[in-house]
Design a protein around this motif. Structure first.
Motif, PDB file in Angstrom:
ATOM      1  N   CYS A 156      -5.406   0.055   5.042  1.00 51.46           N
ATOM      2  CA  CYS A 156      -4.448   0.219   3.936  1.00 51.46           C
ATOM      3  C   CYS A 156      -5.146   0.112   2.584  1.00 51.46           C
ATOM      4  O   CYS A 156      -4.829   0.874   1.653  1.00 51.46           O
ATOM      5  CB  CYS A 156      -3.341  -0.829   4.046  1.00 51.46           C
ATOM      6  SG  CYS A 156      -2.215  -0.586   5.441  1.00 51.46           S
ATOM      7  N   ASP A 157      -6.096  -0.811   2.459  1.00 52.85           N
ATOM      8  CA  ASP A 157      -6.853  -0.932   1.209  1.00 52.85           C
ATOM      9  C   ASP A 157      -7.630   0.341   0.922  1.00 52.85           C
ATOM     10  O   ASP A 157      -7.767   0.757  -0.245  1.00 52.85           O
ATOM     11  CB  ASP A 157      -7.814  -2.122   1.293  1.00 52.85           C
ATOM     12  CG  ASP A 157      -7.102  -3.460   1.265  1.00 52.85           C
ATOM     13  OD1 ASP A 157      -5.934  -3.498   0.824  1.00 52.85           O
ATOM     14  OD2 ASP A 157      -7.709  -4.463   1.697  1.00 52.85           O
ATOM     15  N   LYS A 213      -5.141   3.425  -0.168  1.00 50.04           N
ATOM     16  CA  LYS A 213      -4.364   3.266  -1.399  1.00 50.04           C
ATOM     17  C   LYS A 213      -5.035   3.980  -2.571  1.00 50.04           C
ATOM     18  O   LYS A 213      -6.215   3.792  -2.838  1.00 50.04           O
ATOM     19  CB  LYS A 213      -4.190   1.778  -1.729  1.00 50.04           C
ATOM     20  CG  LYS A 213      -3.132   1.083  -0.889  1.00 50.04           C
ATOM     21  CD  LYS A 213      -3.037  -0.397  -1.220  1.00 50.04           C
ATOM     22  CE  LYS A 213      -2.016  -1.097  -0.345  1.00 50.04           C
ATOM     23  NZ  LYS A 213      -1.987  -2.564  -0.586  1.00 50.04           N
ATOM     24  N   GLY A 214      -4.232   4.798  -3.272  1.00 43.44           N
ATOM     25  CA  GLY A 214      -4.734   5.492  -4.452  1.00 43.44           C
ATOM     26  C   GLY A 214      -5.517   6.755  -4.158  1.00 43.44           C
ATOM     27  O   GLY A 214      -5.935   7.453  -5.093  1.00 43.44           O
ATOM     28  N   ARG A 215      -5.742   7.082  -2.882  1.00 45.99           N
ATOM     29  CA  ARG A 215      -6.508   8.292  -2.551  1.00 45.99           C
ATOM     30  C   ARG A 215      -5.617   9.529  -2.556  1.00 45.99           C
ATOM     31  O   ARG A 215      -4.407   9.452  -2.335  1.00 45.99           O
ATOM     32  CB  ARG A 215      -7.129   8.170  -1.155  1.00 45.99           C
ATOM     33  CG  ARG A 215      -8.307   7.224  -1.098  1.00 45.99           C
ATOM     34  CD  ARG A 215      -8.952   7.210   0.279  1.00 45.99           C
ATOM     35  NE  ARG A 215     -10.161   6.398   0.214  1.00 45.99           N
ATOM     36  CZ  ARG A 215     -11.354   6.874  -0.089  1.00 45.99           C
ATOM     37  NH1 ARG A 215     -11.508   8.173  -0.319  1.00 45.99           N
ATOM     38  NH2 ARG A 215     -12.410   6.088  -0.171  1.00 45.99           N
ATOM     39  N   THR A 254      -7.840  11.425   2.994  1.00 49.98           N
ATOM     40  CA  THR A 254      -7.567  10.328   3.924  1.00 49.98           C
ATOM     41  C   THR A 254      -8.003  10.657   5.348  1.00 49.98           C
ATOM     42  O   THR A 254      -7.687   9.908   6.280  1.00 49.98           O
ATOM     43  CB  THR A 254      -6.072   9.965   3.934  1.00 49.98           C
ATOM     44  OG1 THR A 254      -5.304  11.116   4.329  1.00 49.98           O
ATOM     45  CG2 THR A 254      -5.629   9.494   2.552  1.00 49.98           C
ATOM     46  N   CYS A 294      -3.079  10.346   6.167  1.00 53.42           N
ATOM     47  CA  CYS A 294      -2.131   9.272   5.873  1.00 53.42           C
ATOM     48  C   CYS A 294      -1.313   9.648   4.643  1.00 53.42           C
ATOM     49  O   CYS A 294      -1.872   9.999   3.601  1.00 53.42           O
ATOM     50  CB  CYS A 294      -2.857   7.949   5.637  1.00 53.42           C
ATOM     51  SG  CYS A 294      -1.737   6.558   5.336  1.00 53.42           S
ATOM     52  N   SER A 308       1.915   7.714   3.773  1.00 54.43           N
ATOM     53  CA  SER A 308       2.692   6.622   3.195  1.00 54.43           C
ATOM     54  C   SER A 308       2.441   5.353   4.004  1.00 54.43           C
ATOM     55  O   SER A 308       2.273   5.407   5.221  1.00 54.43           O
ATOM     56  CB  SER A 308       4.186   6.990   3.219  1.00 54.43           C
ATOM     57  OG  SER A 308       4.980   5.967   2.665  1.00 54.43           O
ATOM     58  N   ILE A 309       2.394   4.202   3.303  1.00 54.90           N
ATOM     59  CA  ILE A 309       2.176   2.921   3.986  1.00 54.90           C
ATOM     60  C   ILE A 309       3.116   1.873   3.410  1.00 54.90           C
ATOM     61  O   ILE A 309       3.525   1.954   2.251  1.00 54.90           O
ATOM     62  CB  ILE A 309       0.714   2.423   3.845  1.00 54.90           C
ATOM     63  CG1 ILE A 309       0.353   2.246   2.367  1.00 54.90           C
ATOM     64  CG2 ILE A 309      -0.259   3.349   4.537  1.00 54.90           C
ATOM     65  CD1 ILE A 309      -1.039   1.635   2.147  1.00 54.90           C
ATOM     66  N   SER A 310       3.491   0.902   4.262  1.00 55.27           N
ATOM     67  CA  SER A 310       4.300  -0.219   3.801  1.00 55.27           C
ATOM     68  C   SER A 310       3.987  -1.421   4.689  1.00 55.27           C
ATOM     69  O   SER A 310       3.814  -1.279   5.901  1.00 55.27           O
ATOM     70  CB  SER A 310       5.797   0.109   3.882  1.00 55.27           C
ATOM     71  OG  SER A 310       6.577  -0.954   3.358  1.00 55.27           O
ATOM     72  N   GLN A 311       3.894  -2.594   4.079  1.00 59.70           N
ATOM     73  CA  GLN A 311       3.528  -3.797   4.832  1.00 59.70           C
ATOM     74  C   GLN A 311       4.436  -4.953   4.444  1.00 59.70           C
ATOM     75  O   GLN A 311       4.715  -5.168   3.260  1.00 59.70           O
ATOM     76  CB  GLN A 311       2.068  -4.164   4.570  1.00 59.70           C
ATOM     77  CG  GLN A 311       1.530  -5.254   5.495  1.00 59.70           C
ATOM     78  CD  GLN A 311       0.035  -5.449   5.327  1.00 59.70           C
ATOM     79  OE1 GLN A 311      -0.429  -5.874   4.275  1.00 59.70           O
ATOM     80  NE2 GLN A 311      -0.724  -5.120   6.371  1.00 59.70           N
ATOM     81  N   THR A 349       3.181  -3.541   9.698  1.00 61.33           N
ATOM     82  CA  THR A 349       2.779  -2.425   8.845  1.00 61.33           C
ATOM     83  C   THR A 349       3.325  -1.128   9.401  1.00 61.33           C
ATOM     84  O   THR A 349       3.249  -0.880  10.616  1.00 61.33           O
ATOM     85  CB  THR A 349       1.245  -2.320   8.751  1.00 61.33           C
ATOM     86  OG1 THR A 349       0.727  -3.558   8.266  1.00 61.33           O
ATOM     87  CG2 THR A 349       0.829  -1.204   7.806  1.00 61.33           C
TER      88      THR A 349
END
Length: 369
Positions: A39-40, A43-45, A50, A66, A68-71, A78
């Motif tokens: 996830c780190d 993020k922002g890519r 990805t 990838c 979308s992500i949510s944790q 996650t």
């Protein structure tokens, strides 16, 4: 409502392993740490950045990205929305005209090459993956518009870790070779990790197997011994007849309608095997709509006129979401995770936590002593 069916996969390996006597030996690493690093990294890519490998060097490998992500900050659950791409690197996908005939005529095939901002769009389908570290399971959430490729997804995350994500004890060895797909010279990379004491080489491994949830099976065996009648409630349409004077017409109290719906209930004696009950539960699970107040399937026991409904005996491995907006093709990760979190206790009731497993193990040892 849009139904998402949930399938669970039990994690066999998720971490770093050394090799001893040709067997993998766990050294370190967890699902939580692996997914956190992933996830780190994303993020922002940009979306097209990805994927961890060169798509031109591996044209036959399933392309996964990838979106979308949510944790959850408390459970560390996650939700990843991944994108399985269709077609080649140009974004082109072929299709067949719906009125095409069976035969060898190739003129009725169609090339689809949509453009977004002057570029070929990444045609494909979303894949929804729920990672649950505290239960050591991974789950897919399958909607009518999505797909799932669990082995490929595990390989994708492993390659992200190996090829793109930094690790303080990663070792990369390179050698020259030939790409069998293009016959061009390539640089092969062999990636290992050193153990904390620097004495053993480790490899990252992610391996899962289908998690067997036995509640439906157990219910089928139990109910097969009890069921004496099957009860079916349904809704049918009745066409208005105009061959009588409207004053005497059955439907004269309702003006202007030609077709009516009415509720029916059928009760029939039945002696069912375990496999037949299991089939009813499976079909009911797929077709039952909890928002429908009438349509349902149930059963009665001998000497008892009380109807029990099968939805009380079906595993709750599903969620319901508002249908996607007309111009949307996937759900954002936070929308799905919010609903999963709300229903988490019910969805995971059959999957023990790692803490409860440890307690069961301790009790077993005490009883053995």
């Amino acid at each position: 409502m849009d139904k998402g069916s949930i399938s669970f996969f039990e994690v066999q390996q998720f971490g770093f392993y050394s090799t001893k006597e040709h067997k993998a030996v766990y050294e370190e690493g967890t699902m939580e740490s692996f997914i956190g690093s992933f996830c780190d990294w994303v993020k922002g890519r940009d979306f097209n950045q990805t994927i961890p490998w060169d798509t031109k060097a591996h044209p036959k490998r399933t392309q996964i990205y990838c979106k979308s992500i949510s944790q959850d900050p408390i459970t560390k659950d996650t939700l990843l929305v991944l994108w399985r791409r269709f077609g080649d690197d140009s974004g082109k996908v072929s299709g067949i005209a719906p009125d095409a005939k069976v035969g060898s005529d190739a003129n009725d095939s169609i090339k689809i090459d949509p453009k977004v901002k002057g570029q070929s769009a990444f045609l494909g389908q979303p894949m929804y993956y729920w990672f649950i570290p505290s239960r050591n399971v991974i789950a897919t959430i399958n909607f009518s518009h999505s797909s799932a490729m669990t082995k490929d997804v595990c390989d994708y995350i492993k390659r992200c870790l190996d090829y793109r994500i930094d690790h303080p004890r990663k070792k990369v060895n390179e050698s020259e070779g030939v790409n069998p797909n293009t016959s061009k010279a390539i640089i092969r990379k062999f990636i290992t990790y050193m153990s904390q004491d620097s004495k053993r080489a480790m490899r990252s491994k992610i391996h899962v197997s289908t998690k067997e949830l036995n509640s439906d099976k157990a219910n089928a065996a139990r109910l097969a011994q009890r069921i004496s009648h099957i009860v079916v409630r349904d809704t049918i349409s009745t066409q208005k007849s105009d061959d009588k004077d409207s004053f005497f017409n059955l439907w004269s109290k309702v003006k202007g309608k030609k077709t009516f719906s009415k509720h029916v209930e059928i009760i029939e004696e039945a002696t069912l095997s375990e496999s037949e009950v299991a089939e009813i539960i499976e079909v009911h699970n797929k077709e039952y709509n909890p928002l429908d107040k009438w349509n349902n399937v149930g059963f009665r026991e001998a000497g008892n006129d009380t109807t029990r409904w099968f939805n009380k005996y079906v595993s709750r491995e599903q969620i319901l979401l508002e249908p996607l907006a007309e111009n949307h093709t996937y759900y954002a990760a936070d929308i799905i995770l919010k609903e999963l979190t709300r229903l988490r206790e019910d969805l995971l009731v059959q999957i023990p936590s790692e803490e409860s497993k440890d307690k069961d193990s301790d009790v077993g040892e005490e009883n053995a002593a």
